[in-house]
Design an enzyme around this catalytic site. Sequence first.
Site, PDB file in Angstrom:
ATOM      1  N   ASP A 115      35.208  31.378 -18.468  1.00 47.47           N
ATOM      2  CA  ASP A 115      34.367  32.315 -19.218  1.00 47.47           C
ATOM      3  C   ASP A 115      34.831  32.283 -20.667  1.00 47.47           C
ATOM      4  O   ASP A 115      35.296  31.246 -21.129  1.00 47.47           O
ATOM      5  CB  ASP A 115      34.451  33.721 -18.598  1.00 47.47           C
ATOM      6  CG  ASP A 115      33.171  34.538 -18.801  1.00 47.47           C
ATOM      7  OD1 ASP A 115      32.737  34.639 -19.966  1.00 47.47           O
ATOM      8  OD2 ASP A 115      32.619  35.057 -17.825  1.00 47.47           O
ATOM      9  N   HIS A 173      33.696  29.519 -22.640  1.00 46.23           N
ATOM     10  CA  HIS A 173      32.487  29.978 -23.327  1.00 46.23           C
ATOM     11  C   HIS A 173      32.714  30.261 -24.798  1.00 46.23           C
ATOM     12  O   HIS A 173      31.852  30.820 -25.461  1.00 46.23           O
ATOM     13  CB  HIS A 173      31.925  31.215 -22.626  1.00 46.23           C
ATOM     14  CG  HIS A 173      31.436  30.950 -21.243  1.00 46.23           C
ATOM     15  ND1 HIS A 173      30.896  31.925 -20.443  1.00 46.23           N
ATOM     16  CD2 HIS A 173      31.400  29.804 -20.505  1.00 46.23           C
ATOM     17  CE1 HIS A 173      30.559  31.406 -19.268  1.00 46.23           C
ATOM     18  NE2 HIS A 173      30.874  30.119 -19.289  1.00 46.23           N
TER      19      HIS A 173
END
Length: 435
Positions: A243, A270
């Site tokens: 993430d 991310h």
Amino acid sequence: MLVRLHFLALVSILATVGLAQAKDRRPVTEPVAPHHVCARLAPSSENVTDSLQDAIAHCPLGSAVYLANGIFKSGPIEMKSGVTLWIERDATLVALAQPKAYDKGLGNCGRIGGKGDGCRPFISFSKTLGGGIYGDGIIDGQGGALMVGTGESWWQLARRAQSEGGNQNVPRLIQIDHAQDIAFHGITLRNAPNFHVAMNRVEGATFWGVTIDTPADARNTDGIDPGASQDVTIAHCQIRTGDDNVAIKAGSNGPARYISIIDNYFGWGHGMSIGSEVSSGVSDILVHGLTLDGTTSGLRIKSDVSRGGLVERVTYDDVCLRGNRWPIYFDTRYNPQAHGDKLPVYRQIVLRHVRGGGGALVMHGLDLVHPLEIALEDVYFSDSATWQVENANVVVSAVSPPLRGGHGQVPSDAWEVCAKAFSKAPSESANGIAP
């Protein structure tokens, strides 16, 4: 749609930002090892939770509990003010994959529910002053190991929650709450069931030379999240995760400000994110010397009208990107279906000496009344990159591709610094980033 471009007018906005240079206000230096070791634990095939917790509880201020030469299996532990957990290079602290050990008393840990807060963290710093985690060893959250008494892992539970609806109740690896002057140095954090390091109302934290290494498909495994915190430095770290590599957040619990992200390497993940919770405000952020190598997003500010707020005085300086789908992603409509009156406003955002490849370069202000205010200086991407700009006041100087289309002139030496940065990419190993 509003796109206002201003050329050769960068000096005034940069001078304004320079008055309050975005960075940690503390004199930050590399953390050093404690001078005194209060306890040395022997590795054991048994659960060491009680002995480890007892050693921490009885360790005096300024001392360390020392782990070396083997594997230490433990359930959740709570740190004490002024105490350091020292994990040497040849030691691994392993989090037991046992939901009952982390459960808060309602039997929700290890299950899918309406809320996702049914588990205690593996390591918690709550209302502590000083101390931290030191050493070249490993803390392994065992996110991919089968949970005791079940046929699935923490990560599989998280994926099932995503497909079935609801929230996974899984433990964070490290939670730092209402604490001051915390220091992490050299440690490797891997395979967290959920966030690796989550912070809430922290004043003063240093992460120096920390490695975070977790598979790209491990859901909700953020690297370091400074939430509602101030005076934080993340320096010389390597972060690959499933993430956000780093996510600065500021929900209803307070603002996030005076944060420095200095000379770090981000692999898969991310990206370098602010948001999506920014209702209490994010300000005075410096991102300098960052390499984003294969992150889906690169530099990202994300929010919407359900969780928005003011994001200001954010400077990105000397940044190298490659292999990103969205190298720049500044969006005030992160959830297009969101409803609310918490307006996300981004202003005094500066990108200086930024280099990247292809992908979408997104800058979306909220509306004509609340445009994105951003300055770009010496910013170069490949010709295949495309600008997607709406409701934005943009000050530009030496930018390619030009925001109005066509081909820009790029200095011949524009990519030299980034070539050196990418050449330092960490090597692969069976367990992730090699030391």
